[in-house]
Design a protein around this motif. Structure first.
Motif: not given
Ligand code: AMP
Ligand code: ZN
Length: 494
Positions: A265-267, A236-238, A240-242, A50-54, A269-271
């Motif tokens: 756009p964050h999620h 870029g921010w996106h 980082e999470c990927s 489980m990943y939650c954007c912090g 863009d992560e996909i």
């Protein structure tokens, strides 16, 4: 044609569907990707990644942020309660546009600036009884992985370096490979004008465009930069999470969480980045289940410093509310319903929690140190409610029916000590999910207060009720309430 397999169909295997049944009733959870409530079936039986954007650590977190983090904590605790082994990851965004700006304005170093807010965030997180995630990756510690992921996207032809020296993700190339950009946010490309490029981390759906993976260094970045094959710059921010989520949980994992504002756009863009890199096994997605919490409003409006309705957790603690009371309020509503925070609601939370604490105190006294296994009714009703997409309203309904019933039995003196111990165990069992715990041990009353209480006892014995009432008033003005219990009067700090 790149022919990658990252956009394959999701499916529930026979083994997985057996697992759903063997867990008893299945836990069902809304999936933003399918826009429906689905049985929750992890990729590996019994285990959940489980990943939650912090938090973006550029300021003290506000109570809206904490609504989302408490929701993630509740979901993690419920999965554990249902027998899953959860690996909970929450990143710390310690480099992005807003942070760079603040570092420039304050003249501090990046680590010094973000370190202060990260520590404050974790203090607040603990005060709200959130369990610490198993991993708390900081973006700045994963720059190597981020660079490697961008290199892979370039190799696959879906990222490119632009004349401004930054590296962008190509939406056209990605779509050209049969992948669907906009599936999470439900974008309709036929009706949209696609912009050319956008370098900022946040942008609106209307301006969908190639987004930055690596931002070339500019003068305003000061000392915040890393070397890369494309020159100095920063991620870029996106991306980082990927990079962090796949590095820690694998290229396909079960659950990805965040507030609803992160869907686009964050999620999205992560996909695109993660599936564009095509590191997944055939038929697997980057994330199986996307879950988003609705926003918190304050007194009916979006929080804004200019409206005077912007509260950090610290603001509320300073006003005398406890982390437990705030947690109780924030878990009282369903995560997909937007929630209106009011001070009236917070006072109501204090009262409701007081009723539960009161009952637990009486049960503890009656149980007198006995231990017993939980009575089954409360956990059963609770589980039935929570299995239905974390229906907390129904779960609280079951709790308050139970509170009412226990109080009725206590008043009628029909509860035995062992039954009281079982009732307490039932509450403690479901509270593993609510995470409210017990109130801090009540303060010792000072000698003058206990002397007044003794005087009141004497006044009552001699039927001097006027004096007894006066003493109650005096005690109240000193911050103490008297509760008459079957075992005699008890002092309680107001
Ligand atoms: P940030 O620190 O701005 O990156 O936000 C951290 C988390 O808080 C993200 O998951 C956001 O979606 C969430 N968030 C931001 N504002 C609110 C709000 N008003 N209500 C609920 N969640 C929020
Ligand atoms: Zn994120």
């Amino acid at each position: 044609m790149l022919g990658f397999s990252g956009c394959g169909l999701d499916f529930i295997s026979i083994r997985d569907s057996f697992r759903v049944q063997s867990l008893g009733m299945s836990f069902r959870l809304f999936n933003t990707l399918s826009r429906s409530v689905e049985p929750f079936v992890p990729l590996t039986p019994h285990h959940v990644g489980m990943y939650c954007c912090g938090p973006t650590v550029h300021n003290f977190a506000h109570i809206g942020n904490f609504r989302t983090f408490i929701f993630a904590d509740l979901l993690r605790r419920y999965l554990t309660f249902r027998g899953f082994e959860v690996q909970h990851v929450m990143n710390i965004t310690d480099v992005e546009d807003k942070i760079i700006k603040a570092v420039r304005l304050t003249g501090r170093t990046l680590a010094d600036f973000t370190g202060e807010y990260e520590r404050a965030f974790l203090e607040d997180f603990d005060a709200l009884h959130c369990l610490r995630p198993h991993k708390l990756p900081r973006a700045t510690e994963f720059v190597g992985d981020i660079v490697a992921l961008i290199e892979r996207l370039i190799e696959r032809g879906i990222a490119y370096q632009a004349p401004d020296r930054s590296v962008y993700f190509s939406i056209d190339k990605y779509r050209g490979c049969g992948c669907r950009y906009g599936q999470l946010a439900n974008l309709n490309f036929e009706e949209m004008r696609v912009g050319e490029r956008v370098s900022s981390d946040e942008y609106a759906k209307e301006s969908v465009a190639d987004f930055a993976l690596w931002k070339a260094r500019v003068a305003d970045d000061g000392d915040v930069f890393w070397p890369s094959p494309w020159g100095d710059g920063r991620p870029g921010w996106h991306i980082e999470c990927s990079a962090m989520s796949m590095k820690i949980l694998g290229s396909s994992f079960d659950l990805h969480l965040g507030g609803e504002d992160l869907i686009f756009p964050h999620h999205e863009d992560e996909i695109a980045q993660s599936e564009g890199a095509s590191l997944q096994q055939p038929g697997q997605r980057f994330v199986k289940h996307w879950v988003h919490g609705a926003h918190l409003l304050v007194e009916g409006q979006k929080m804004a410093k200019s409206l005077g309705n912007y509260f950090t957790l610290r603001d509320l603690l300073t006003k005398g509310f406890s982390g437990r009371e705030i947690r109780y309020l924030l878990i009282s509503a369903h995560y997909r319903a937007s929630f209106n925070f009011t001070f009236e609601g917070l006072h109501g939370a204090r009262t409701a929690l007081g009723h539960i604490d009161e009952l637990n105190l009486k049960l503890t006294e009656l149980a007198a140190g006995l231990t017993a296994s939980p009575t089954p009714e409360l956990p059963a009703h609770f589980t039935e409610a929570m299995d239905d997409d974390l229906n907390v309203s129904k779960a609280w309904g079951a709790v308050f029916n139970w509170v009412h019933e226990q109080n009725r039995k206590l008043a009628a003196e029909t509860l035995t000590p062992i039954e009281a111990a079982s009732a307490l165990a039932a509450w403690n069992h479901v509270d593993q999910v609510f995470g409210l715990g017990h109130p801090p041990a009540s303060e010792e009353a000072p000698a003058e207060v206990t002397a007044l209480l003794e005087e009141r006892q004497l006044a009552r014995q001699s039927k001097n009720f006027a004096r007894s009432d006066t003493i109650r008033g005096e005690l109240k003005s000193k911050g103490w309430a008297i509760e008459d219990t079957p075992k005699g009067p008890r002092l309680k700090k107001i």
